[in-house]
Design a protein around this motif. Sequence first.
Motif, PDB file in Angstrom:
ATOM      1  N   LYS A 125       1.015  -1.083  -0.171  1.00  0.00           N
ATOM      2  CA  LYS A 125       0.223  -0.023  -0.143  1.00  0.00           C
ATOM      3  C   LYS A 125       0.944   1.006  -0.384  1.00  0.00           C
ATOM      4  O   LYS A 125       0.244   2.061  -0.623  1.00  0.00           O
ATOM      5  CB  LYS A 125      -0.851   0.080   1.405  1.00  0.00           C
ATOM      6  CG  LYS A 125      -1.683   1.060   1.108  1.00  0.00           C
ATOM      7  CD  LYS A 125      -3.074   0.997   2.289  1.00  0.00           C
ATOM      8  CE  LYS A 125      -3.843   2.011   2.520  1.00  0.00           C
ATOM      9  NZ  LYS A 125      -4.893   1.887   3.633  1.00  0.00           N
ATOM     10  N   ALA A 126       1.965   0.666   1.047  1.00  0.00           N
ATOM     11  CA  ALA A 126       2.402   2.156   1.250  1.00  0.00           C
ATOM     12  C   ALA A 126       3.812   2.407  -0.800  1.00  0.00           C
ATOM     13  O   ALA A 126       3.877   3.582  -1.186  1.00  0.00           O
ATOM     14  CB  ALA A 126       3.819   2.360   2.041  1.00  0.00           C
ATOM     15  N   MET A 127       3.254   1.434  -1.192  1.00  0.00           N
ATOM     16  CA  MET A 127       4.639   1.445  -2.376  1.00  0.00           C
ATOM     17  C   MET A 127       3.770   2.013  -3.129  1.00  0.00           C
ATOM     18  O   MET A 127       4.555   2.972  -4.200  1.00  0.00           O
ATOM     19  CB  MET A 127       5.142   0.389  -2.929  1.00  0.00           C
ATOM     20  CG  MET A 127       6.056  -0.593  -1.738  1.00  0.00           C
ATOM     21  SD  MET A 127       7.336   0.818  -1.578  1.00  0.00           S
ATOM     22  CE  MET A 127       8.509   0.411  -3.501  1.00  0.00           C
ATOM     23  N   LYS A 128       2.675   1.486  -3.236  1.00  0.00           N
ATOM     24  CA  LYS A 128       1.995   2.401  -3.886  1.00  0.00           C
ATOM     25  C   LYS A 128       1.400   3.819  -4.118  1.00  0.00           C
ATOM     26  O   LYS A 128       1.579   4.717  -4.734  1.00  0.00           O
ATOM     27  CB  LYS A 128      -0.009   1.921  -4.012  1.00  0.00           C
ATOM     28  CG  LYS A 128      -0.790   1.941  -5.177  1.00  0.00           C
ATOM     29  CD  LYS A 128      -1.078   2.082  -6.363  1.00  0.00           C
ATOM     30  CE  LYS A 128      -3.018   2.839  -7.280  1.00  0.00           C
ATOM     31  NZ  LYS A 128      -2.033   4.221  -7.788  1.00  0.00           N
ATOM     32  N   ALA A 129       1.559   4.106  -3.336  1.00  0.00           N
ATOM     33  CA  ALA A 129       1.531   6.089  -2.785  1.00  0.00           C
ATOM     34  C   ALA A 129       2.690   6.887  -2.757  1.00  0.00           C
ATOM     35  O   ALA A 129       2.557   7.579  -3.692  1.00  0.00           O
ATOM     36  CB  ALA A 129       1.542   6.095  -1.198  1.00  0.00           C
ATOM     37  N   ILE A 130       4.311   5.770  -2.814  1.00  0.00           N
ATOM     38  CA  ILE A 130       5.485   6.396  -3.144  1.00  0.00           C
ATOM     39  C   ILE A 130       4.541   6.552  -4.940  1.00  0.00           C
ATOM     40  O   ILE A 130       5.196   7.918  -5.342  1.00  0.00           O
ATOM     41  CB  ILE A 130       6.356   5.243  -3.170  1.00  0.00           C
ATOM     42  CG1 ILE A 130       6.164   5.696  -1.424  1.00  0.00           C
ATOM     43  CG2 ILE A 130       7.813   5.786  -3.759  1.00  0.00           C
ATOM     44  CD1 ILE A 130       7.548   4.874  -1.290  1.00  0.00           C
ATOM     45  N   GLN A 131       4.319   5.438  -5.853  1.00  0.00           N
ATOM     46  CA  GLN A 131       4.773   5.338  -7.025  1.00  0.00           C
ATOM     47  C   GLN A 131       3.157   7.146  -7.570  1.00  0.00           C
ATOM     48  O   GLN A 131       3.695   7.157  -8.397  1.00  0.00           O
ATOM     49  CB  GLN A 131       3.337   4.251  -7.090  1.00  0.00           C
ATOM     50  CG  GLN A 131       2.921   4.632  -9.180  1.00  0.00           C
ATOM     51  CD  GLN A 131       4.410   4.619  -9.988  1.00  0.00           C
ATOM     52  OE1 GLN A 131       5.734   4.311  -9.837  1.00  0.00           O
ATOM     53  NE2 GLN A 131       4.096   5.463 -10.870  1.00  0.00           N
ATOM     54  N   ASP A 132       2.489   6.882  -6.436  1.00  0.00           N
ATOM     55  CA  ASP A 132       1.646   7.922  -6.879  1.00  0.00           C
ATOM     56  C   ASP A 132       2.032   9.713  -6.799  1.00  0.00           C
ATOM     57  O   ASP A 132       1.830  10.821  -7.905  1.00  0.00           O
ATOM     58  CB  ASP A 132       0.169   8.559  -6.077  1.00  0.00           C
ATOM     59  CG  ASP A 132      -1.550   6.946  -6.458  1.00  0.00           C
ATOM     60  OD1 ASP A 132      -0.819   6.313  -7.283  1.00  0.00           O
ATOM     61  OD2 ASP A 132      -1.739   6.379  -5.155  1.00  0.00           O
ATOM     62  N   LYS A 133       2.873   9.216  -5.761  1.00  0.00           N
ATOM     63  CA  LYS A 133       3.898  10.808  -5.463  1.00  0.00           C
ATOM     64  C   LYS A 133       4.873  10.871  -6.702  1.00  0.00           C
ATOM     65  O   LYS A 133       4.613  12.682  -6.827  1.00  0.00           O
ATOM     66  CB  LYS A 133       4.846  10.542  -4.333  1.00  0.00           C
ATOM     67  CG  LYS A 133       3.461  10.137  -2.807  1.00  0.00           C
ATOM     68  CD  LYS A 133       3.399  11.495  -2.600  1.00  0.00           C
ATOM     69  CE  LYS A 133       3.085  12.288  -1.212  1.00  0.00           C
ATOM     70  NZ  LYS A 133       2.685  13.172  -0.572  1.00  0.00           N
ATOM     71  N   ILE A 134       5.852   9.609  -7.090  1.00  0.00           N
ATOM     72  CA  ILE A 134       6.179   9.835  -8.517  1.00  0.00           C
ATOM     73  C   ILE A 134       5.854  10.827  -9.540  1.00  0.00           C
ATOM     74  O   ILE A 134       6.362  11.573  -9.933  1.00  0.00           O
ATOM     75  CB  ILE A 134       7.060   8.834  -8.213  1.00  0.00           C
ATOM     76  CG1 ILE A 134       8.099   8.104  -7.227  1.00  0.00           C
ATOM     77  CG2 ILE A 134       7.827   8.530 -10.102  1.00  0.00           C
ATOM     78  CD1 ILE A 134       8.488   6.962  -7.001  1.00  0.00           C
ATOM     79  N   SER A 135       4.112  10.305  -9.940  1.00  0.00           N
ATOM     80  CA  SER A 135       3.782  10.197 -10.548  1.00  0.00           C
ATOM     81  C   SER A 135       3.649  11.324 -10.802  1.00  0.00           C
ATOM     82  O   SER A 135       3.367  12.275 -11.807  1.00  0.00           O
ATOM     83  CB  SER A 135       2.853   9.008 -11.215  1.00  0.00           C
ATOM     84  OG  SER A 135       1.829   9.427 -10.078  1.00  0.00           O
TER      85      SER A 135
END
Length: 191
Positions: A125-135
Amino acid sequence: MLIESLFVTIVLVVISSIVWTTLVLGISPMPSSKKAYQGVLELIENTGTGPIVDLGSGWGNLVIRLARTYPQRQIVGFELSFAPWLFTLVMIKLLGLKNLKVHRKNFLNIRLNQVNVIVCYLHPKAMKAIQDKISTGAYQTEYLVSNNFALPGQSPEQTLTLTDFYRSPVYRYKICEDSVTQSPPRTTKRF
């Protein structure tokens, strides 16, 4: 009697801090294995000379290794849990690590600009949040190195498979815009 009371109070504060942070973030501060630290350090080699940021630096085990391995680079850790953050601060002072700073902040609520490498050992879930931040551009970074958990929607530039019981992966992603033309991913068994 005073010493026992003080000790019990300290233990309760540490436990409360960890429980509260675990409830808020969905994960407790969890140290990596020695093999995982070696894998992360290997994947950080040849990533330039800019800052390295550890998202969820826990008890400081990795950021201290990073600061010692790369004394010329700025190392920054983010940890929300009070006890691990405080422990890391004490260790920084005791070891005299001038290139290491830790912040008691939720890394999901910050912007990271001009970061060379992001390091993390989180949960999906945190990795998804990081992906969202990067995008969205909230995290502007060149590389992301992740212990155990993949970055959704991205192909790693390199993967180390550790020789531990679980055959744990450590991933390195090239995040900057020219990563679209990157070479095929490499997988290597190590440690």
